[in-house]
Design a protein around this motif. Sequence first.
Motif, PDB file in Angstrom:
ATOM      1  N   ASP A 198       7.739  58.764  38.933  1.00  0.00           N
ATOM      2  CA  ASP A 198       8.904  58.914  39.806  1.00  0.00           C
ATOM      3  C   ASP A 198       9.213  60.391  40.049  1.00  0.00           C
ATOM      4  OD1 ASP A 198       9.102  56.184  39.961  1.00  0.00           O
ATOM      5  OD2 ASP A 198      10.764  55.988  38.554  1.00  0.00           O
ATOM      6  N   GLN A 199       9.020  61.226  39.027  1.00  0.00           N
ATOM      7  CA  GLN A 199       9.213  62.659  39.210  1.00  0.00           C
ATOM      8  C   GLN A 199       8.199  63.203  40.218  1.00  0.00           C
ATOM      9  OE1 GLN A 199       8.143  65.549  36.056  1.00  0.00           O
ATOM     10  NE2 GLN A 199      10.221  66.376  36.300  1.00  0.00           N
ATOM     11  N   SER A 218       3.499  57.762  32.740  1.00  0.00           N
ATOM     12  CA  SER A 218       4.656  56.904  32.569  1.00  0.00           C
ATOM     13  C   SER A 218       5.422  56.793  33.881  1.00  0.00           C
ATOM     14  CB  SER A 218       5.583  57.486  31.492  1.00  0.00           C
ATOM     15  OG  SER A 218       6.166  58.696  31.965  1.00  0.00           O
ATOM     16  N   ARG A 219       6.296  55.814  33.966  1.00  0.00           N
ATOM     17  CA  ARG A 219       7.116  55.643  35.166  1.00  0.00           C
ATOM     18  C   ARG A 219       7.987  56.873  35.405  1.00  0.00           C
ATOM     19  NH1 ARG A 219       9.915  50.009  36.573  1.00  0.00           N
ATOM     20  NH2 ARG A 219       7.685  49.573  36.520  1.00  0.00           N
ATOM     21  N   GLU A 220       8.485  57.483  34.323  1.00  0.00           N
ATOM     22  CA  GLU A 220       9.305  58.684  34.460  1.00  0.00           C
ATOM     23  C   GLU A 220       8.532  59.773  35.198  1.00  0.00           C
ATOM     24  OE1 GLU A 220      11.147  62.239  31.603  1.00  0.00           O
ATOM     25  OE2 GLU A 220      10.239  60.452  30.708  1.00  0.00           O
TER      26      GLU A 220
END
Length: 346
Positions: free
Chosen positions: A275-276, A270-272
């Motif tokens: 980005d993490q 996922s984008r989350e």
Amino acid sequence: MATPHSKVPRWLVFAWALAAVPCTHAAAQTSKPERINGYAEFRNGDTLIVEGQRVVAGPGAIVSGPKISDLSSVPLGNEVKLEGKRNPAGILIASRVETKPNGTDKTEQQILAASDEAEKAWVDQKMMFEPGDSGQIKKIGDLLESGPYVERARKIIDRLRPSYVPAEALRVRVVQTDQWNASAMANGAIWVFSGLMDEMDDNEMAIVLGHELTHYTHEHIRQSQGKSGYTSILGTGAALGASLIKSKMVQQAAVLGGQLGLSALTSGYSREFEDQADRVGLRYVYQAGYDPSKGPGLWKKFKDKYGETDKITNFFTGDHSRPTERIKNITQQIQLNYSTPPPAKK
């Protein structure tokens, strides 16, 4: 005429200026409250690094967890949830910290077993491949087990890994292909394509591999799988092996299994989580003595090659932020956490 600071590096002047401020870490909390979830990965003096961010305990901070008395007693590798505010130097002043050891449940054990099966299929055949149409396998590239590419990639990964991750937990292999790609499995297998290595210097490769290493250390595959994704993962390793069997029925099942779960075994987060991985990966880069400021330029290369798209299918396959947004986020992290040069190289 020379000024007192004319021959002193700018970063050192900045550090002196911070040191001269007559306040403690917690004295000037000006930002909005933040909550972060991550792992305790490095300790620099009284500063704990969690989710790529510098954290110190504020006055009266509540720190809880098994056998934990304060922030300095949090073992590296522990899961950490915290609340706090940033001071002007970008340090998170924690008001509440919860921590516990990172365990392994049944679901994770099964995902690790599926990853092992897929890795074994590729290693046994000395190539990375995926099930193709009509029961045929689609070769991605031959595996390199030794030589300059492999030595370079393994050296970078060994410098990047946090101390709580043993060297033997990671296996780095190079896929010989012109494509730009890198991926990580839940079992510690990290794959990097030679075409990407040809175009990147060591600082840029460290940023790429730091990102992928984060997918492993932060268990993104386990965390990202819903019931349907979890089910498809369990059959993917076996499907890769089955695709080599000369049976039309078995091969057709392999195609389905590979299409459903192969990306989930490597990338496709996922984008989350993507980005993490950018944020934490920069911390790995910095702690290893590489240059995180190369991050924006790295993404400019991908933007020039692939354009401004929601998904860059040949690189970190997943729901990434657009390159321009990614460059902005990485630049913000550099300004927030890496205004001084990295420590001496290991």
